[in-house]
Write a protein that holds these residues in place. Structure first.
Motif, mmCIF file in Angstrom:
data_model
loop_
_atom_site.group_PDB
_atom_site.id
_atom_site.type_symbol
_atom_site.label_atom_id
_atom_site.label_comp_id
_atom_site.label_asym_id
_atom_site.label_seq_id
_atom_site.Cartn_x
_atom_site.Cartn_y
_atom_site.Cartn_z
ATOM 1 N N TRP A 1 -2.851 -15.709 -49.836
ATOM 2 C CA TRP A 1 -1.804 -16.208 -50.733
ATOM 3 C C TRP A 1 -2.501 -16.870 -51.904
ATOM 4 O O TRP A 1 -3.392 -17.706 -51.712
ATOM 5 C CB TRP A 1 -0.908 -17.213 -50.017
ATOM 6 N N CYS A 2 -2.117 -16.501 -53.118
ATOM 7 C CA CYS A 2 -2.823 -17.017 -54.305
ATOM 8 C C CYS A 2 -1.847 -17.470 -55.377
ATOM 9 O O CYS A 2 -0.885 -16.761 -55.703
ATOM 10 C CB CYS A 2 -3.739 -15.931 -54.870
ATOM 11 N N LEU A 3 -2.110 -18.635 -55.925
ATOM 12 C CA LEU A 3 -1.421 -19.129 -57.117
ATOM 13 C C LEU A 3 -2.411 -19.126 -58.266
ATOM 14 O O LEU A 3 -3.431 -19.830 -58.219
ATOM 15 C CB LEU A 3 -0.882 -20.541 -56.888
ATOM 16 N N ALA A 4 -2.134 -18.311 -59.274
ATOM 17 C CA ALA A 4 -2.971 -18.258 -60.473
ATOM 18 C C ALA A 4 -2.344 -19.142 -61.542
ATOM 19 O O ALA A 4 -1.289 -18.808 -62.094
ATOM 20 C CB ALA A 4 -3.110 -16.826 -60.970
ATOM 21 N N SER A 5 -2.970 -20.283 -61.808
ATOM 22 C CA SER A 5 -2.496 -21.216 -62.836
ATOM 23 C C SER A 5 -3.298 -20.946 -64.103
ATOM 24 O O SER A 5 -4.501 -21.193 -64.156
ATOM 25 C CB SER A 5 -2.683 -22.661 -62.376
ATOM 26 N N ILE A 6 -2.619 -20.446 -65.129
ATOM 27 C CA ILE A 6 -3.288 -19.932 -66.324
ATOM 28 C C ILE A 6 -2.992 -20.842 -67.504
ATOM 29 O O ILE A 6 -1.823 -21.069 -67.853
ATOM 30 C CB ILE A 6 -2.815 -18.501 -66.623
ATOM 31 N N PHE B 1 -5.990 -20.622 -53.358
ATOM 32 C CA PHE B 1 -5.788 -19.696 -52.240
ATOM 33 C C PHE B 1 -5.444 -20.427 -50.949
ATOM 34 O O PHE B 1 -6.049 -21.454 -50.638
ATOM 35 C CB PHE B 1 -7.066 -18.890 -51.976
ATOM 36 N N LEU B 2 -4.498 -19.879 -50.212
ATOM 37 C CA LEU B 2 -4.276 -20.229 -48.816
ATOM 38 C C LEU B 2 -4.640 -19.024 -47.966
ATOM 39 O O LEU B 2 -4.291 -17.892 -48.315
ATOM 40 C CB LEU B 2 -2.812 -20.584 -48.555
ATOM 41 N N LEU B 3 -5.331 -19.249 -46.869
ATOM 42 C CA LEU B 3 -5.493 -18.225 -45.843
ATOM 43 C C LEU B 3 -4.380 -18.494 -44.845
ATOM 44 O O LEU B 3 -4.494 -19.360 -43.979
ATOM 45 C CB LEU B 3 -6.872 -18.314 -45.194
ATOM 46 N N LYS B 4 -3.285 -17.760 -44.979
ATOM 47 C CA LYS B 4 -2.037 -18.135 -44.297
ATOM 48 C C LYS B 4 -1.846 -17.399 -42.987
ATOM 49 O O LYS B 4 -1.455 -16.236 -42.958
ATOM 50 C CB LYS B 4 -0.845 -17.885 -45.228
ATOM 51 N N ALA C 1 -5.758 -25.659 -38.850
ATOM 52 C CA ALA C 1 -6.769 -24.991 -39.690
ATOM 53 C C ALA C 1 -6.179 -24.753 -41.072
ATOM 54 O O ALA C 1 -5.823 -23.626 -41.428
ATOM 55 C CB ALA C 1 -7.204 -23.680 -39.046
ATOM 56 N N GLU C 2 -6.040 -25.828 -41.836
ATOM 57 C CA GLU C 2 -5.463 -25.691 -43.178
ATOM 58 C C GLU C 2 -6.541 -25.177 -44.135
ATOM 59 O O GLU C 2 -7.226 -25.941 -44.830
ATOM 60 C CB GLU C 2 -4.893 -27.017 -43.695
ATOM 61 N N ARG C 3 -6.669 -23.867 -44.167
ATOM 62 C CA ARG C 3 -7.742 -23.209 -44.912
ATOM 63 C C ARG C 3 -7.290 -22.922 -46.339
ATOM 64 O O ARG C 3 -6.387 -22.119 -46.559
ATOM 65 C CB ARG C 3 -8.134 -21.913 -44.193
ATOM 66 N N ARG C 4 -7.917 -23.568 -47.265
ATOM 67 C CA ARG C 4 -7.573 -23.355 -48.669
ATOM 68 C C ARG C 4 -8.838 -23.350 -49.517
ATOM 69 O O ARG C 4 -9.867 -23.901 -49.124
ATOM 70 C CB ARG C 4 -6.595 -24.400 -49.167
ATOM 71 N N ALA C 5 -8.737 -22.702 -50.649
ATOM 72 C CA ALA C 5 -9.859 -22.629 -51.587
ATOM 73 C C ALA C 5 -9.314 -22.675 -53.006
ATOM 74 O O ALA C 5 -8.232 -22.144 -53.279
ATOM 75 C CB ALA C 5 -10.657 -21.342 -51.373
#
Length: 279
Positions: free
Chosen positions: A73-78, A143-146, A266-270
């Protein structure tokens, strides 16, 4: 063109590295919350110790911390002043996710059709991408690894506009109660309030990357959720949840949408940032 290709490849490599690391090592704030949780009960304590052991094994072996490596899951903040093209941003996200799935031992968890035969794509793609404009000239990819053990316990409620904070707390607590031990507690909660039904759901995931807009409400939700006593692994006791973040935006006079995204322990985010000229 050759220089553009190098820039694009380096950006995708940066995304890949961040995603592989996210599957193996939790962000420091999340690890600190897990490390500081000391339940009194024997079963609860054993689950928390197993989680900490699991994190150490993942870090030492370079293997993912959970068999469900999640959907991308990705949020692109531009930034409005950024000169990066949407086409390049999308290509970087997809390529980075593809390489991470291939090189990082990601389980293939995505099916082409949500119903029917449900054929696996075999690549853990596509990622689920959202775009938003923001101030500045940079691009930030969140990113979330959901995993879906927790995603399946997420939900939305369309409340009466007069429900107020008590109604919001009650709705979130009720959704957590329904999930019970299925989302692998202790859990992390993102709460989106306002907008439309779909915007509230979006905000509930964006909340994992932003400071809570209402710390008093976050604290109240956390307190009431922990009173449920679901406990680590669903075996009872404390804690059921470790943190809550709330984001809100304006809504229609006739409604009060409240969405909840549940993340397992496991709240995996980047987060990957690119400045002007990096893309």
């Amino acid at each position: 063109m050759a220089q553009d290709k190098v820039i694009w490849h380096n950006a995708a490599e940066k995304v890949k590295g961040s995603l592989i690391a996210a599957a193996r090592i939790l962000p420091p704030d999340i690890e600190n919350l897990i490390a500081s949780a000391h339940p009194e009960g024997g079963k609860s304590r054993s689950v928390m110790e197993a989680i900490r052991d699991n994190l150490n094994v993942a870090r030492e072996t370079g293997l993912p911390m959970c068999q469900d490596t999640g959907a991308f899951w990705c949020l692109a903040s531009i930034g409005r002043d950024s000169d990066a093209s949407l086409r390049d941003i999308e290509r970087i996200i997809i390529s980075g996710c593809a390489m991470a799935a291939e090189e990082g031992f990601f389980r293939r968890s995505i099916v082409e059709e949500p119903y029917g035969e449900r054929h696996n794509t075999g690549t853990n793609l596509p990622p689920f991408i959202y775009y938003e404009l923001c101030d500045g000239n940079s691009v930030e990819l969140s990113f979330l690894l959901k995993g879906f053990g927790s995603e399946n316990c997420s939900g939305i409620r369309m409340l009466n506009p007069t429900a107020g904070t008590d109604g919001i707390v009650a709705a979130v607590v009720d959704m957590v109660r329904s999930g019970g031990g299925k989302p692998c507690p202790p859990i992390f909660l993102g709460v989106g309030i306002g907008g439309t039904m779909d915007r509230a759901a979006f905000l509930s995931k964006k909340a994992f990357f932003r400071e809570s807009m209402d710390k008093e409400l976050s604290s109240k939700i956390l307190e009431e959720v922990n009173k449920l006593g679901i406990g680590p692994g669903g075996l009872g006791g404390y804690p059921t949840a470790l943190a809550v973040s709330v984001l809100s935006e304006p809504t229609h006079i006739a409604g009060l949408p409240v969405a909840l995204t549940v993340n397992c322990w496991a709240e995996r985010r980047a987060v990957v940032r690119f400045g002007r000229g990096d893309l």
